[in-house]
Design a protein around this motif. Structure first.
Motif, PDB file in Angstrom:
ATOM      1  N   ILE A  99     -25.372 -16.950 -11.094  1.00  0.00           N
ATOM      2  CA  ILE A  99     -26.794 -17.090 -11.386  1.00  0.00           C
ATOM      3  C   ILE A  99     -27.021 -17.273 -12.878  1.00  0.00           C
ATOM      4  CG2 ILE A  99     -29.048 -15.969 -11.164  1.00  0.00           C
ATOM      5  CD1 ILE A  99     -27.027 -14.189  -9.037  1.00  0.00           C
ATOM      6  N   LEU A 100     -27.620 -18.389 -13.266  1.00  0.00           N
ATOM      7  CA  LEU A 100     -27.994 -18.649 -14.652  1.00  0.00           C
ATOM      8  C   LEU A 100     -29.376 -18.037 -14.881  1.00  0.00           C
ATOM      9  CD1 LEU A 100     -27.000 -20.224 -17.198  1.00  0.00           C
ATOM     10  CD2 LEU A 100     -28.454 -22.113 -16.420  1.00  0.00           C
ATOM     11  N   HIS A 101     -29.422 -16.960 -15.676  1.00  0.00           N
ATOM     12  CA  HIS A 101     -30.677 -16.201 -15.769  1.00  0.00           C
ATOM     13  C   HIS A 101     -30.722 -15.406 -17.063  1.00  0.00           C
ATOM     14  CE1 HIS A 101     -34.235 -14.302 -14.021  1.00  0.00           C
ATOM     15  NE2 HIS A 101     -33.796 -13.159 -14.529  1.00  0.00           N
ATOM     16  N   ASP A 102     -31.929 -15.296 -17.623  1.00  0.00           N
ATOM     17  CA  ASP A 102     -32.189 -14.499 -18.823  1.00  0.00           C
ATOM     18  C   ASP A 102     -32.476 -13.056 -18.404  1.00  0.00           C
ATOM     19  OD1 ASP A 102     -33.257 -13.266 -21.112  1.00  0.00           O
ATOM     20  OD2 ASP A 102     -34.214 -15.114 -21.783  1.00  0.00           O
ATOM     21  N   VAL A 103     -31.716 -12.106 -18.939  1.00  0.00           N
ATOM     22  CA  VAL A 103     -31.859 -10.707 -18.514  1.00  0.00           C
ATOM     23  C   VAL A 103     -33.199 -10.097 -18.908  1.00  0.00           C
ATOM     24  CG1 VAL A 103     -29.391 -10.239 -18.445  1.00  0.00           C
ATOM     25  CG2 VAL A 103     -30.652  -9.900 -20.600  1.00  0.00           C
ATOM     26  N   PHE A 104     -33.928 -10.725 -19.840  1.00  0.00           N
ATOM     27  CA  PHE A 104     -35.251 -10.236 -20.201  1.00  0.00           C
ATOM     28  C   PHE A 104     -36.326 -10.653 -19.194  1.00  0.00           C
ATOM     29  CE2 PHE A 104     -33.312  -9.617 -24.370  1.00  0.00           C
ATOM     30  CZ  PHE A 104     -33.888  -8.408 -24.768  1.00  0.00           C
TER      31      PHE A 104
END
Length: 224
Positions: A99-104
Motif C-alpha cells: 500500500i502506497l500511503h502517507d502515514v499522516f
C-alpha cells in the motif's frame, strides 16, 4: 504527496536502499546508536509480530525475513522504492497487500481493524515535528489493529539520550537534512503519546533507541 513527509523519505532511493542494511543495521545501530540489530531489534520484532501483520515504513523489508511462512504480511509506505525493495526481499507471493500511503493520512477503510500486529521500525524519528506532532500517525495505526492487536517498533531518541561522538555527528547531519526530526524525542514523550491510544504500553531503552510495544487500544480518538 504530503509536504510533511517529503524530506523523511527522500533519502530512500534505489541506490541508498542497497546500502541501507549495511550502513544502518550493521554500522549505525552498533556504533552510533548502541543497539545491535541482532541482539535487540530482531528479537523485538519476532517476539511481537502476530499472524496477520502490517509493516509500516518498510525500509528494505529486512525484519520481515524473520517471520514464519504462516504469517500474512502487508506493507505500507509512502516511498515506492521501499515498497518494491521489501516486496522483492520478502517475496511477492508472501505479500498480501502493498500500500502506497502517507502515514499522516487516515488509512483506507479496507484496512480498518484488520491486523493483529502493526510494526514501525525506525519510522517515528524520520517523521517531521516534535513527538506530539506524530499523534496522527499513532492514531491511524491503531485504527488498523484488531481489539487485541499490538503496535510495536523502535525509534532513535534525541539529544537528551546522550549520544556518543559518532551518534552526535549523524544526528546533526540527518536532522539538518530533514531525514530525521528527533532532536527533542524522549522515551517519556513516546510513552505519553502511546498512552493516548493504548491502555498498556511498554518501552525499553537500549543504547539510544526506544523499543516500544502498545496493546489494548482505547476507543478511537482522532488526533487534533
Amino acid at each position: 504527496m504530503n509536504t510533511k513527509t517529503r524530506d523523511g523519505i527522500k533519502a530512500y532511493t534505489p541506490l541508498s536502499l542497497k546500502l541501507y542494511d549495511w550502513w544502518v543495521l550493521r554500522v549505525s545501530n552498533r556504533y552510533a546508536w548502541k543497539c545491535a540489530t541482532e541482539r535487540h531489534l530482531i528479537p523485538h520484532f519476532r517476539n511481537n509480530m502476530k499472524n496477520n501483520h502490517l509493516d509500516v515504513g518498510v525500509g528494505t523489508g529486512y525484519y520481515l525475513t524473520y517471520t514464519p511462512d504462516s504469517c500474512t504480511i502487508s506493507l505500507l509506505d509512502l516511498n515506492i522504492s521501499s515498497l518494491e525493495a521489501a516486496n522483492a526481499r520478502v517475496g511477492r507471493n508472501r505479500v498480501k497487500a502493498s500500500i502506497l500511503h502517507d502515514v499522516f493520512e487516515p488509512y483506507p477503510s479496507n484496512l480498518q481493524e484488520q491486523f493483529d500486529s502493526v510494526s514501525m521500525f525506525y519510522l517515528l524519528h524520520c517523521l517531521p515535528g516534535e513527538m506530539s506532532d506524530k499523534a496522527e500517525v499513532i492514531a491511524h495505526a491503531s485504527s488498523a489493529l484488531t481489539k487485541e492487536g499490538c503496535l510495536f517498533g523502535a525509534t532513535i531518541l534525541g539529544d537528551e539520550a546522550g549520544h556518543n561522538v559518532f551518534g552526535r555527528k549523524l544526528m546533526k547531519i540527518y536532522n539538518k537534512k530533514g531525514i530525521f526530526s528527533n532532536r527533542t524525542d524522549s522515551a517519556e514523550g513516546l510513552a505519553s503519546l502511546l498512552t493516548r491510544y493504548f491502555h498498556h504500553v511498554e518501552i525499553v531503552v537500549e543504547g539510544r533507541v526506544a523499543l516500544f510495544k502498545a496493546e489494548r487500544k482505547k476507543e478511537m480518538m482522532l488526533a487534533e
